[in-house]
Design an enzyme around this catalytic site. Structure first.
Site, PDB file in Angstrom:
ATOM      1  N   TYR A 209       0.841  -1.209   0.000  1.00 12.64           N
ATOM      2  CA  TYR A 209       0.000   0.000   0.000  1.00 12.64           C
ATOM      3  C   TYR A 209       0.871   1.252   0.000  1.00 12.64           C
ATOM      4  CZ  TYR A 209      -4.019   2.914   1.501  1.00 12.64           C
ATOM      5  OH  TYR A 209      -5.039   3.848   1.583  1.00 12.64           O
TER       6      TYR A 209
ATOM      7  N   ARG B 264      -1.564   8.175  -3.716  1.00  8.80           N
ATOM      8  CA  ARG B 264      -2.462   7.172  -3.129  1.00  8.80           C
ATOM      9  C   ARG B 264      -3.765   7.806  -2.644  1.00  8.80           C
ATOM     10  NH1 ARG B 264       0.216   4.413   1.903  1.00  8.80           N
ATOM     11  NH2 ARG B 264      -0.825   6.072   3.044  1.00  8.80           N
ATOM     12  N   ASP B 265      -4.803   6.995  -2.619  1.00 10.24           N
ATOM     13  CA  ASP B 265      -6.115   7.425  -2.084  1.00 10.24           C
ATOM     14  C   ASP B 265      -6.626   8.643  -2.859  1.00 10.24           C
ATOM     15  OD1 ASP B 265      -8.166   6.830  -0.327  1.00 10.24           O
ATOM     16  OD2 ASP B 265      -7.415   8.109   1.279  1.00 10.24           O
TER      17      ASP B 265
ATOM     18  N   SER C  96      -6.016   9.016   3.590  1.00 11.01           N
ATOM     19  CA  SER C  96      -4.853   8.121   3.528  1.00 11.01           C
ATOM     20  C   SER C  96      -3.858   8.522   2.453  1.00 11.01           C
ATOM     21  CB  SER C  96      -5.310   6.677   3.298  1.00 11.01           C
ATOM     22  OG  SER C  96      -5.874   6.160   4.475  1.00 11.01           O
TER      23      SER C  96
ATOM     24  N   ASP D 218      -8.150   0.027  -2.787  1.00 17.46           N
ATOM     25  CA  ASP D 218      -8.877   1.161  -3.402  1.00 17.46           C
ATOM     26  C   ASP D 218      -8.343   1.634  -4.756  1.00 17.46           C
ATOM     27  OD1 ASP D 218     -10.325   1.079  -1.071  1.00 17.46           O
ATOM     28  OD2 ASP D 218      -9.672   3.023  -0.331  1.00 17.46           O
TER      29      ASP D 218
ATOM     30  N   ASP E 182      -9.202   4.994  10.448  1.00 17.95           N
ATOM     31  CA  ASP E 182      -9.426   5.190   9.003  1.00 17.95           C
ATOM     32  C   ASP E 182      -9.078   6.605   8.558  1.00 17.95           C
ATOM     33  OD1 ASP E 182     -10.510   2.610   8.512  1.00 17.95           O
ATOM     34  OD2 ASP E 182     -12.409   3.270   9.376  1.00 17.95           O
TER      35      ASP E 182
HETATM   36  C1  BGC Z   1      -3.988   3.999   6.548  1.00 15.30           C
HETATM   37  C2  BGC Z   1      -2.687   3.253   6.659  1.00 15.30           C
HETATM   38  C3  BGC Z   1      -2.851   2.059   7.562  1.00 15.30           C
HETATM   39  C4  BGC Z   1      -4.015   1.204   7.102  1.00 15.30           C
HETATM   40  C5  BGC Z   1      -4.284   0.060   8.030  1.00 15.30           C
HETATM   41  C6  BGC Z   1      -5.089   3.060   6.110  1.00 15.30           C
HETATM   42  O1  BGC Z   1      -6.309   3.711   6.116  1.00 15.30           O
HETATM   43  O2  BGC Z   1      -3.853   5.051   5.638  1.00 15.30           O
HETATM   44  O3  BGC Z   1      -1.712   4.117   7.172  1.00 15.30           O
HETATM   45  O4  BGC Z   1      -1.673   1.296   7.571  1.00 15.30           O
HETATM   46  O5  BGC Z   1      -5.181   1.977   7.004  1.00 15.30           O
HETATM   47  O6  BGC Z   1      -4.737   0.508   9.256  1.00 15.30           O
END
Ligand code: BGC
Length: 452
Positions: free
Chosen positions: A177, A182-183, A189, A229, A407
């Site tokens: 990830y 990203r996101d 995120s 995502d 989240d």
């Molecule tokens: C966050 C990450 C995290 C993952 C698992 C994501 O929403 O951006 O930093 O590692 O969730 O908790």
């Protein structure tokens, strides 16, 4: 993360030398089972159905399953597209090509540490005892920044040692990830790499570092969920400038990731959003096309096993009745979504199997809208990881989102504040995404279904 517009035990399946006891959440009985029928201390062999008994926490006697009386048989499974008639998982035989078969899941040391720290902060004795049990439930470790990759080597090395000391093969579950930009359709995120600033090259370096670590430990099996995502955003959110701008980098990044991870035998599941995102009829075909194109374009890598759904979301695998927020979508839970998506993928040359996250799906009908994804109030830990999935399409029910990790922040002045994290059905006082959210963890524990 953005989530819209949304074992295991491992199954010590088949220890050849069967005197060893099955581990916590390991299989310990059922028709066709020839492994150990007793559980390690602290666990009780519990019959879930004729085909599957599992070592669940608790010490009530008896600790071994009654021997099966009838011969092994192929279990019934529902046909793709058929409605589920019952909420109870149907028994399924676990196929040999399921990457989880024959392996114990190595518990995430990172999550275990988080849970251990959380437990010390709980004063209520009953809640504390329940919370402590979460540390023994298999979870995924997220590599959300490149700086964490060296710890992968540490975990692999520990898993390798454990395999040697216990004689049980170990499997590590990770989430890849770190795509640039990203996101792209949300804020909570947003990651460390930007496309405008060498992001794709940085991402390739991140993947190369993961590959280098995995290569050092060929005996440890790695299962990876690839980029939550990302591809789903390319299906539904190209109207968002950051997503259209990221389209090529996401495709190139994911292609690079799966090709490289394939060289070291990492079993991969591409993230496929969830029923309330790509499960809408208008989104299903474009989604299947994108996944199949990407998979075939990468050369149909052998270790790309399929797709992961409901990652970090709250949908039931099989809802007893449709949540009113799902109105208009006949794929109102994950099993309907998977049963609809799988044939569309197969017809395009991607015979995908699935993982389904149920980590936070214990309580249903808690959202105001299906697209609400951020720290939804009232959620509880869900069905435990298992290979007894009730569907031949689903390799395993897993916990991908480490419950208790946030989240997204509810601080409206934060750079990564996303309005979804300020909704009335989102828990208040939330820290940054990925940070520990103690009060939310405690609610997940209290609301766990089945109870902890
Ligand atoms: C966050 C990450 C995290 C993952 C698992 C994501 O929403 O951006 O930093 O590692 O969730 O908790």
């Amino acid at each position: 993360m953005f989530k819209f517009s949304a074992l295991v035990a491992l199954v010590t399946l088949v220890p050849a030398f069967t005197s060893a006891q099955s581990g916590l959440y390991g299989q310990c009985g059922g028709i066709g089972w020839s492994g150990s029928t007793s559980c390690v201390s602290g666990a009780t062999c519990t019959k879930l159905n004729d085909y599957y008994s599992q070592c669940l926490p608790g010490s009530a006697a008896p600790t071994s399953a009654p021997a099966p009386t009838s011969a092994p048989t192929t279990a019934p499974t529902s046909a793709p597209g058929s409605p589920t008639t019952s909420n109870a998982p149907q028994p399924t035989a676990v196929p040999a090509d399921n990457p989880y078969t024959g392996y114990d899941i190595f518990l995430s040391p990172f999550y275990q540490d988080e849970v251990a720290a959380a437990v010390t902060k709980i004063s209520d004795a009953s809640l504390k005892a329940k919370a402590a049990k979460v540390a023994d439930i298999p979870n995924f470790t997220w590599f959300d920044v490149i700086a964490k990759v060296p710890t992968l080597g540490t975990y692999l090395s520990q898993a390798n040692d454990k395999a040697k000391s216990t004689g049980k093969k170990q499997l590590l579950q990770i989430v890849v990830y770190d795509l640039p930009d990203r996101d792209c359709a949300a804020l909570a995120s947003n990651g460390e790499f930007s496309i405008a600033n060498n992001g794709l090259a940085n991402y390739k370096n991140y993947i190369d570092q993961i590959v280098a670590q995995v290569k050092k430990f060929p005996d440890v099996r790695v299962v990876a969920v690839i980029e939550p995502d990302s591809l789903a955003n390319l299906v539904t959110n190209l109207n968002v400038q950051k997503c259209s701008g990221a389209q090529d980098a996401y495709k190139q990044g994911v292609t690079y990731a799966i090709q490289q991870l394939n060289t070291v035998g990492v079993y991969m599941y591409l993230d496929a959003g969830h029923a309330g995102w790509l499960g809408w009829s208008a989104n299903l075909t474009p989604a299947a096309q994108l996944f199949a194109q990407l998979y075939k374009g990468a050369g149909s890598p052998k270790f790309v096993r399929g797709l992961a759904t409901n990652v970090a979301n709250y949908n039931a695998l099989s809802a007893s009745s449709p949540d009113p927020i799902t109105q208009g979508n006949s794929n109102y839970d994950e099993i309907h979504y998977i049963n609809a998506l799988a044939p569309a993928l197969s017809s395009q040359g991607f015979p995908a199997k699935f993982l389904v996250d149920q980590g936070r799906s214990g309580v249903q009908n808690i959202r105001k809208e299906w697209g609400d994804w951020c720290n939804v109030k009232g959620a509880g830990f869900g069905q435990r990881p298992t290979l007894n999935t009730g569907s031949s399409l689903i390799d395993a029910i897993v916990w991908v989102k480490p419950g208790g990790e946030c989240d997204g922040t509810s601080d409206t002045s934060a750079v990564r504040y996303d309005a979804h994290c300020g909704l009335s059905d989102a828990a208040p006082n939330a820290p940054e995404a990925g940070s520990w959210f103690q009060s939310y963890f405690e609610t997940l524990v209290a609301n766990a279904n089945p109870p902890l």
